[in-house]
Design a protein around this motif. Sequence first.
Motif, mmCIF file in Angstrom:
data_model
loop_
_atom_site.group_PDB
_atom_site.id
_atom_site.type_symbol
_atom_site.label_atom_id
_atom_site.label_comp_id
_atom_site.label_asym_id
_atom_site.label_seq_id
_atom_site.Cartn_x
_atom_site.Cartn_y
_atom_site.Cartn_z
ATOM 1 N N PRO A 192 0.855 -1.188 0.000
ATOM 2 C CA PRO A 192 0.000 0.000 0.000
ATOM 3 C C PRO A 192 0.895 1.242 0.000
ATOM 4 C CG PRO A 192 0.063 -0.997 2.172
ATOM 5 C CD PRO A 192 0.836 -1.903 1.275
ATOM 6 N N ASP A 193 0.501 2.224 -0.761
ATOM 7 C CA ASP A 193 1.321 3.437 -0.806
ATOM 8 C C ASP A 193 1.352 4.090 0.560
ATOM 9 O OD1 ASP A 193 0.148 4.304 -4.106
ATOM 10 O OD2 ASP A 193 1.755 2.965 -3.426
ATOM 11 N N HIS A 194 2.435 4.723 0.842
ATOM 12 C CA HIS A 194 2.567 5.325 2.153
ATOM 13 C C HIS A 194 1.707 6.567 2.276
ATOM 14 C CE1 HIS A 194 4.589 6.088 5.941
ATOM 15 N NE2 HIS A 194 4.937 4.819 5.859
ATOM 16 N N ILE A 195 1.169 6.708 3.458
ATOM 17 C CA ILE A 195 0.252 7.830 3.672
ATOM 18 C C ILE A 195 0.926 9.169 3.393
ATOM 19 C CG2 ILE A 195 -0.904 9.147 5.498
ATOM 20 C CD1 ILE A 195 -2.538 7.036 5.905
ATOM 21 N N SER A 196 2.183 9.285 3.786
ATOM 22 C CA SER A 196 2.873 10.570 3.661
ATOM 23 C C SER A 196 2.944 11.042 2.203
ATOM 24 C CB SER A 196 4.283 10.471 4.236
ATOM 25 O OG SER A 196 4.970 9.429 3.592
ATOM 26 N N GLU A 197 2.801 10.085 1.290
ATOM 27 C CA GLU A 197 2.825 10.477 -0.118
ATOM 28 C C GLU A 197 1.521 11.135 -0.550
ATOM 29 O OE1 GLU A 197 3.928 7.076 -2.422
ATOM 30 O OE2 GLU A 197 5.560 6.611 -1.023
ATOM 31 N N ALA A 232 -7.933 10.790 12.013
ATOM 32 C CA ALA A 232 -8.818 9.638 11.833
ATOM 33 C C ALA A 232 -8.160 8.590 10.945
ATOM 34 C CB ALA A 232 -10.138 10.082 11.229
ATOM 35 N N LEU A 233 -7.186 9.024 10.143
ATOM 36 C CA LEU A 233 -6.555 8.082 9.225
ATOM 37 C C LEU A 233 -5.343 7.390 9.817
ATOM 38 C CD1 LEU A 233 -6.885 9.708 5.737
ATOM 39 C CD2 LEU A 233 -7.648 7.458 6.450
ATOM 40 N N ASP A 234 -5.006 7.728 11.046
ATOM 41 C CA ASP A 234 -3.907 7.047 11.719
ATOM 42 C C ASP A 234 -4.205 5.551 11.742
ATOM 43 O OD1 ASP A 234 -2.459 7.158 15.051
ATOM 44 O OD2 ASP A 234 -1.654 6.494 13.121
ATOM 45 N N GLY A 235 -3.305 4.789 11.208
ATOM 46 C CA GLY A 235 -3.568 3.347 11.154
ATOM 47 C C GLY A 235 -4.168 2.912 9.847
ATOM 48 N N MET A 236 -4.476 3.851 8.965
ATOM 49 C CA MET A 236 -5.038 3.515 7.668
ATOM 50 C C MET A 236 -4.039 3.900 6.583
ATOM 51 S SD MET A 236 -8.304 2.893 8.371
ATOM 52 C CE MET A 236 -9.261 3.088 9.862
ATOM 53 N N ALA A 237 -4.155 3.284 5.452
ATOM 54 C CA ALA A 237 -3.360 3.701 4.315
ATOM 55 C C ALA A 237 -4.245 3.636 3.093
ATOM 56 C CB ALA A 237 -2.152 2.781 4.138
ATOM 57 N N VAL A 238 -3.884 4.403 2.109
ATOM 58 C CA VAL A 238 -4.651 4.385 0.873
ATOM 59 C C VAL A 238 -3.900 3.534 -0.131
ATOM 60 C CG1 VAL A 238 -5.601 5.786 -0.972
ATOM 61 C CG2 VAL A 238 -5.538 6.672 1.365
ATOM 62 N N TYR A 239 -4.595 2.637 -0.726
ATOM 63 C CA TYR A 239 -3.953 1.793 -1.727
ATOM 64 C C TYR A 239 -4.398 2.248 -3.099
ATOM 65 C CZ TYR A 239 -2.776 -2.299 -4.500
ATOM 66 O OH TYR A 239 -2.283 -3.139 -5.460
ATOM 67 N N SER A 240 -3.428 2.622 -3.947
ATOM 68 C CA SER A 240 -3.830 2.971 -5.309
ATOM 69 C C SER A 240 -3.592 1.784 -6.228
ATOM 70 C CB SER A 240 -3.063 4.205 -5.803
ATOM 71 O OG SER A 240 -1.819 4.270 -5.159
ATOM 72 N N HIS A 241 -4.574 1.515 -7.020
ATOM 73 C CA HIS A 241 -4.535 0.335 -7.866
ATOM 74 C C HIS A 241 -3.805 0.627 -9.156
ATOM 75 C CE1 HIS A 241 -7.905 -1.572 -5.546
ATOM 76 N NE2 HIS A 241 -7.873 -0.345 -5.106
ATOM 77 N N HIS A 242 -2.980 -0.309 -9.581
ATOM 78 C CA HIS A 242 -2.338 -0.152 -10.882
ATOM 79 C C HIS A 242 -2.775 -1.276 -11.786
ATOM 80 C CE1 HIS A 242 0.076 3.054 -9.260
ATOM 81 N NE2 HIS A 242 0.385 2.289 -8.244
ATOM 82 N N HIS A 243 -3.892 -1.089 -12.426
ATOM 83 C CA HIS A 243 -4.387 -2.099 -13.358
ATOM 84 C C HIS A 243 -4.020 -1.681 -14.762
ATOM 85 C CE1 HIS A 243 -7.938 -3.332 -10.553
ATOM 86 N NE2 HIS A 243 -6.783 -3.317 -9.934
ATOM 87 N N ASP A 244 -3.888 -2.653 -15.643
ATOM 88 C CA ASP A 244 -3.745 -2.287 -17.052
ATOM 89 C C ASP A 244 -5.066 -2.530 -17.769
ATOM 90 O OD1 ASP A 244 -3.880 -4.993 -17.072
ATOM 91 O OD2 ASP A 244 -2.051 -5.326 -18.249
ATOM 92 N N HIS A 245 -6.110 -2.714 -16.965
ATOM 93 C CA HIS A 245 -7.410 -2.980 -17.574
ATOM 94 C C HIS A 245 -8.496 -2.527 -16.607
ATOM 95 C CE1 HIS A 245 -6.494 -6.443 -15.010
ATOM 96 N NE2 HIS A 245 -7.772 -6.425 -14.758
ATOM 97 N N GLU A 246 -9.699 -2.419 -17.116
ATOM 98 C CA GLU A 246 -10.826 -2.099 -16.240
ATOM 99 C C GLU A 246 -11.849 -3.203 -16.358
ATOM 100 O OE1 GLU A 246 -12.148 1.626 -17.652
ATOM 101 O OE2 GLU A 246 -10.633 2.756 -16.523
ATOM 102 N N HIS A 247 -12.819 -3.171 -15.435
ATOM 103 C CA HIS A 247 -13.878 -4.167 -15.505
ATOM 104 C C HIS A 247 -15.187 -3.486 -15.804
ATOM 105 C CE1 HIS A 247 -11.700 -7.684 -13.988
ATOM 106 N NE2 HIS A 247 -10.941 -6.768 -13.423
#
Lengths: 263, 256
Positions: free
Chosen positions: B206-211, B222-237
């Motif tokens: 998961p990407d680091h929060i500081s980014e 409120a986000l302490d303990g959470m991270a945001v994950y950015s998806h790297h897909h080469d396709h969509e659904h």
Amino acid sequence: MDDFIINALLAGTGLALLAGSLGCVVVWRRMAYFGDTLAHSALLGVALAVSIEMLPIFGVAIIGIVLASLLFWLEHRQELSNDTLLGIMSHSALALGLIVLSIAQNQGANVDLMAYLFGDILAVSREELLWIYAGAALVLSLFAYLWRDLLSISVHEELARTDGVSVGKTRFMFMLLLALTIAVAIKVVGVLLITALLIIPAASARLYSRTPLQMVLLSIFFGILSVVIGLISSLHWDIPTAPAIVAAASLLFFVSNLFQPRA
Amino acid sequence: MESNILLAAEHLHLNRQGKTILSDVNLSLRESEIVTLIGPNGAGKTSLIRILLGLGEATDGRVYRRADLSIGYVPQRTSINSVLPLRVLDFLRLSARYSLEEITLVLKEVGVSHILNSAIQTLSGGELQRVLLARALLKKPNILVLDEPAQGVDIIGQQALYKLITAIRDNHACGILMVSHDLHLVMAATDQVVCLNTHVCCTGHPDHISEHPEYLKLFGDALDGMAVYSHHHDHEHKLNGAIVCTHHKECGHHHG
């Protein structure tokens, strides 16, 4: 006290021991309709037993075991829901039982249908009493052996499975125990009222129990109390015994609801 | 197989009634690693978990379980049969005869030592979840599988829960496999995110929060303990799950 009253009390107590303990699991696992189906099939067992001059309790046990196996097998390969399946089985067995019984009667067998529909606790013989207690001992020891697994699958089947409990085997074993219980009960309360003795004492016990074991013990207590009250009122007012026992159980249920602990 | 791999799925396929539920799924979990499995509803997350736990069979492929594996499973938000009178103590003793000390200790660890004698039906959702966690911990697991632990928990509760799960990982050195349907918020301590939609769409840290200073500004503590994950897909659904290329070239189904 007369012998027949003592025999009746002993038979009723034996059944209350069984129905009280297994009834809790029936209530936990919502198997009331399953119990009904087995009970209805009991009539077929009686009819077959009478035709070949066997003690009805054996006929009921055999047919119950066959039906339980059939249901267990069908559950896994049917598009129909369980209650539909049970309904089909229940009424087929009842109809078949009535047909076989009438054939037996036409051939000269002396069968009192009412005695099997509503039991004949005041006519329990020494031999039958012996079989009731032998059956009770067998069922209760197997029940004790299965207790932890039964409890586990009643609480949460998936979790039980991850604990390594063989869910299918445990369920099937319990179905067989229930079939044997109904065989024991047929002489005491008859086909139509057996389920009541499985469910009502357990339901009363639920209100006062904090642990599963407490519920089982209390359920047995309520069952025995119902037998005693039912028997006394039956002798006192000259009313049929099995309905009196079930009515006593119901009365205890309503009274215990009135005095429910902790709202 | 690397020796620190506890559990691995190798080329798992699952078809049910002509429908593909899982397709060529690979996944592995190492000691002390936290893997979060995310994906939309119907992506096959629960089916995959069931196969990994040995509760279900795959149509094809293989599951590797290290020989000494003990799995603690915390099921999805569940209700306990209310007809059955059961105290927390009795519930925890269903799987084995644990001593009172063991039970008290583990309840303390998950922060609910006060409910030992409470009826299990009277517990709040959060308390029940912690009891289920305690139950899994009693087995001294080297893998903990948590199915949607954050479901129905508010963000503050999630934070506390994730802190607890991280602490459990640190104290017990067990691998943790967690399922979430939240595609954007995953636990910060997650080592690897696996995004599942029938097949494995993408995996990664998961990407680091500081980014993401914008995110931090928006949600603050409120986000302490959470991270945001950015998806790297080469396709969509598409809605039906069909794959659509996003890069104007053949994407076939190799993920970067």
